[in-house]
Design a protein around this motif. Structure first.
Motif, PDB file in Angstrom:
ATOM      1  N   PRO A 161       5.046   1.026  -4.441  1.00 30.59           N
ATOM      2  CA  PRO A 161       5.168   0.212  -3.224  1.00 30.59           C
ATOM      3  C   PRO A 161       5.877   0.985  -2.114  1.00 30.59           C
ATOM      4  CG  PRO A 161       5.907  -0.998  -5.164  1.00 30.59           C
ATOM      5  CD  PRO A 161       5.740   0.419  -5.587  1.00 30.59           C
ATOM      6  N   ALA A 162       5.413   0.800  -0.887  1.00 30.65           N
ATOM      7  CA  ALA A 162       6.113   1.378   0.260  1.00 30.65           C
ATOM      8  C   ALA A 162       7.380   0.561   0.526  1.00 30.65           C
ATOM      9  CB  ALA A 162       5.214   1.356   1.487  1.00 30.65           C
ATOM     10  N   GLY A 171      -1.623  -0.168   6.119  1.00 27.09           N
ATOM     11  CA  GLY A 171      -1.307  -0.275   7.537  1.00 27.09           C
ATOM     12  C   GLY A 171       0.140   0.065   7.828  1.00 27.09           C
ATOM     13  N   TYR A 172       1.017  -0.332   6.931  1.00 20.17           N
ATOM     14  CA  TYR A 172       2.444  -0.020   7.052  1.00 20.17           C
ATOM     15  C   TYR A 172       2.654   1.490   6.980  1.00 20.17           C
ATOM     16  CZ  TYR A 172       7.310   0.201   5.437  1.00 20.17           C
ATOM     17  OH  TYR A 172       8.641   0.514   5.279  1.00 20.17           O
ATOM     18  N   ARG A 173       2.001   2.141   6.016  1.00 22.08           N
ATOM     19  CA  ARG A 173       2.140   3.590   5.873  1.00 22.08           C
ATOM     20  C   ARG A 173       1.619   4.307   7.119  1.00 22.08           C
ATOM     21  NH1 ARG A 173       1.144   2.447   0.108  1.00 22.08           N
ATOM     22  NH2 ARG A 173       2.844   3.465  -1.066  1.00 22.08           N
ATOM     23  N   ASN A 174       0.505   3.835   7.646  1.00 16.27           N
ATOM     24  CA  ASN A 174      -0.070   4.454   8.841  1.00 16.27           C
ATOM     25  C   ASN A 174       0.863   4.305  10.043  1.00 16.27           C
ATOM     26  OD1 ASN A 174      -2.449   5.624  10.326  1.00 16.27           O
ATOM     27  ND2 ASN A 174      -2.323   3.647  11.365  1.00 16.27           N
ATOM     28  N   LEU A 194       6.064   6.651   1.347  1.00 15.46           N
ATOM     29  CA  LEU A 194       4.991   6.602   2.343  1.00 15.46           C
ATOM     30  C   LEU A 194       3.789   7.441   1.910  1.00 15.46           C
ATOM     31  CD1 LEU A 194       6.844   6.726   5.791  1.00 15.46           C
ATOM     32  CD2 LEU A 194       6.046   4.733   4.502  1.00 15.46           C
ATOM     33  N   ASP A 195       4.006   8.454   1.086  1.00 10.42           N
ATOM     34  CA  ASP A 195       2.915   9.318   0.626  1.00 10.42           C
ATOM     35  C   ASP A 195       2.574   9.119  -0.844  1.00 10.42           C
ATOM     36  OD1 ASP A 195       2.636  10.644   3.134  1.00 10.42           O
ATOM     37  OD2 ASP A 195       4.447  11.782   2.680  1.00 10.42           O
ATOM     38  N   ASP A 196       3.294   8.249  -1.513  1.00  9.81           N
ATOM     39  CA  ASP A 196       3.043   7.983  -2.933  1.00  9.81           C
ATOM     40  C   ASP A 196       2.301   6.657  -3.038  1.00  9.81           C
ATOM     41  OD1 ASP A 196       3.017   7.515  -5.628  1.00  9.81           O
ATOM     42  OD2 ASP A 196       5.127   8.005  -5.956  1.00  9.81           O
ATOM     43  N   PHE A 197       0.963   6.726  -3.144  1.00 12.61           N
ATOM     44  CA  PHE A 197       0.143   5.521  -3.100  1.00 12.61           C
ATOM     45  C   PHE A 197       0.190   4.720  -4.392  1.00 12.61           C
ATOM     46  CE2 PHE A 197      -2.085   8.630  -0.258  1.00 12.61           C
ATOM     47  CZ  PHE A 197      -1.614   8.073   0.923  1.00 12.61           C
ATOM     48  N   GLY A 241       0.416  -4.060  -2.031  1.00 14.12           N
ATOM     49  CA  GLY A 241      -0.907  -4.631  -1.823  1.00 14.12           C
ATOM     50  C   GLY A 241      -1.584  -4.172  -0.557  1.00 14.12           C
ATOM     51  N   VAL A 242      -2.447  -5.041   0.002  1.00 13.98           N
ATOM     52  CA  VAL A 242      -3.338  -4.608   1.079  1.00 13.98           C
ATOM     53  C   VAL A 242      -2.626  -4.349   2.400  1.00 13.98           C
ATOM     54  CG1 VAL A 242      -5.333  -5.748   0.061  1.00 13.98           C
ATOM     55  CG2 VAL A 242      -3.910  -6.988   1.675  1.00 13.98           C
ATOM     56  N   GLU A 243      -1.388  -4.851   2.576  1.00 13.65           N
ATOM     57  CA  GLU A 243      -0.648  -4.568   3.800  1.00 13.65           C
ATOM     58  C   GLU A 243      -0.023  -3.179   3.789  1.00 13.65           C
ATOM     59  OE1 GLU A 243       1.531  -7.857   5.908  1.00 13.65           O
ATOM     60  OE2 GLU A 243       1.526  -8.671   3.875  1.00 13.65           O
ATOM     61  N   ALA A 244       0.133  -2.590   2.620  1.00 16.47           N
ATOM     62  CA  ALA A 244       0.822  -1.305   2.512  1.00 16.47           C
ATOM     63  C   ALA A 244       0.131  -0.174   3.272  1.00 16.47           C
ATOM     64  CB  ALA A 244       1.019  -0.931   1.045  1.00 16.47           C
TER      65      ALA A 244
END
Length: 234
Positions: A97-98, A55-58, A91-94, A50-53
């Motif tokens: 889930p991360a 920021g986590y990836r960044n 991390l690069d597969d949108f 969801g929407v936290e992913a």
């Protein structure tokens, strides 16, 4: 947020929907292997949807900074944690889930109380301070997003200890959300499952007293501890 949607036949100014809590899910599987002094080994697998992913990836995109940033974040949950292994996925597969996993050791996973050890069944704590610190409000409380958290925690007891007391199963439910805790004993292991959902993203001043009462009820469940006492199988 406000968006301009451009189609083949028209242009529409609209707003994106507020996702339900289940769409913004952070889930953890935690294993704590305790020593008699309260320290021990930590093994965690975490998934973010969801929407936290984003920021986590960044935060973890730069490979050279991942271990430092992960260690700093997780020491907020497990003080003194020293990582031994860690890995990240998607991390690069949108479209997926991360996720991350790590292993490490921390000096105090349980608090000593006389001869006993006390362990929290979950990382969740102090919801009142985080979500509803004021006694009253004149303006609406903006919670940012609807979100959900799930944690399965497996506590492996030290040799010579038994689980003399575990939290009672319970739930705090309201129109604002739900917190539920379920605990099971199985030999030298205690398994605690925690589910939390925040089903609103804004609370009006009129709703705030009921919201705060629900959060305080949830905190009473979270203050329970798993108590380990000497006298078990060696």
């Amino acid at each position: 947020v406000t968006v301009l949607r451009v189609g083949p036949d028209d242009v529409t100014l609209t707003r994106t929907p507020v996702l339900e809590a289940s769409a913004n899910l952070r889930s953890r599987e935690v294993t704590l292997r305790l020593d008699a002094d309260g320290g021990g080994e930590v093994d965690v697998t975490e998934t973010i949807r969801g929407v936290e992913a984003p920021g986590y990836r960044n935060r973890y995109q730069a490979e050279g900074l991942r271990e430092e940033r992960l260690g700093r974040a997780m020491r907020g949950l497990f003080p003194g944690l020293e990582l031994s292994e860690h890995a990240f996925e998607n991390l690069d597969d949108f479209d997926r889930p991360a996720s991350l996993s790590f292993e490490g050791r921390a000096p105090q996973l349980a608090v000593r109380d006389g001869r006993n050890l006390r362990v929290s069944p979950t990382v969740l704590h102090d919801l009142s301070r985080n979500l509803a610190p004021a006694s009253t409000r004149r303006l609406p409380l903006d919670l940012g997003l609807r979100s959900a958290y799930q944690e399965t925690r497996r506590v492996v007891l030290p040799r010579g200890y038994t689980a003399s007391e575990v939290p009672e199963d319970g739930a705090a439910e309201s129109e604002f959300g739900r917190l539920a805790i379920r605990v099971e004993r199985d030999g030298r292991e205690v398994r605690a499952t925690t589910e939390f959902a925040l089903n609103v993203d804004r609370v009006s001043p009129a709703q705030y007293p009921a919201f705060r009462a629900w959060v305080e009820q949830a905190d009473r469940l979270l203050r329970q501890r798993i108590t380990l006492s000497p006298g078990g199988e060696r």
